[in-house]
Enzyme design. Structure first.
Site, short mmCIF file in Angstrom:
data_model
loop_
_atom_site.label_atom_id
_atom_site.label_comp_id
_atom_site.label_asym_id
_atom_site.label_seq_id
_atom_site.Cartn_x
_atom_site.Cartn_y
_atom_site.Cartn_z
N GLU A 77 0.84 -1.21 0.00
CA GLU A 77 0.00 0.00 0.00
C GLU A 77 0.87 1.25 0.00
O GLU A 77 0.70 2.15 0.80
CB GLU A 77 -0.94 -0.01 1.20
CG GLU A 77 -1.80 -1.24 1.28
CD GLU A 77 -2.64 -1.31 2.55
OE1 GLU A 77 -2.38 -0.56 3.52
OE2 GLU A 77 -3.58 -2.12 2.56
N CYS A 168 -10.20 0.86 8.20
CA CYS A 168 -9.68 2.21 8.32
C CYS A 168 -10.41 3.22 7.43
O CYS A 168 -10.63 4.35 7.84
CB CYS A 168 -8.18 2.24 8.04
SG CYS A 168 -7.71 1.67 6.41
#
Length: 181
Positions: A77, A168
């Site tokens: 990521e 998240c």
């Protein structure tokens, strides 16, 4: 050379005041860079100002998608190399767009230059909002730049989800959106 072993993935391979490139996990990077801008503003430390300005220029010139997303590489990521902005396998995590909004807000507070608000708005309206469904209850974790019926990528999402194992994005979205005014 492994960024997970040498610390570059966590932006701690060298002191932050010596860094000049947006690297590593894009969400953590955005929050670290926000803090660096805050420290620069509060202390007027020229080393922090120089470093955060160089990192920001690198991100804007070489590591941001046209619609304001950051974090092109699914593996970790993270930011890729300079100009590594693939469309078909773009990762562009919604949380990275949120971190980019916070970072550019802090850069605006540091320098008072509208160019930071331009990037903030691009990331907010195109990189972040695209991750939220019209129902306000479904989300993309990633935001692909190109979808093809005959292509499949393990990190590609076919549709927005109401919840996913790493929550998240929904929680960060509901934290950020009310703070926009």
């Amino acid at each position: 050379p492994n960024p997970w072993k040498n610390g570059a993935y966590w932006q701690d391979h060298i002191p932050v005041v010596q860094q000049d490139e947006a690297i590593g996990h894009a969400v953590r990077a955005g929050y670290l860079y926000s803090a660096m801008a805050d420290v620069a503003a509060l202390t007027d430390d020229k080393n922090f100002v120089k470093a955060i300005d160089a990192i920001w220029e690198n991100m804007v010139q070489k590591k941001i998608y046209v619609q304001g997303s950051i974090g092109a590489v699914a593996d970790g990521e993270r930011f890729g190399d300079n100009y590594d902005l693939p469309n078909l396998t773009a990762y562009n995590e919604t949380c990275a767009a949120i971190a980019n909004v916070y970072w550019n807000h802090r850069m605006f507070l540091l320098h008072g230059d509208s160019k930071y608000m331009d990037i903030l708005e691009k990331s907010l309206y195109n990189g972040l909002i695209s991750g939220v469904g019209m129902d306000g209850k479904s989300f993309f974790y990633t935001n692909a730049m190109e979808i093809r019926n005959n292509f499949s990528h393990e990190k590609m999402e076919a549709e927005r989800a109401g919840w996913f194992p790493c929550s998240c994005c929904p929680t960060n979205v509901v934290r950020l959106i009310p703070s926009v005014p």
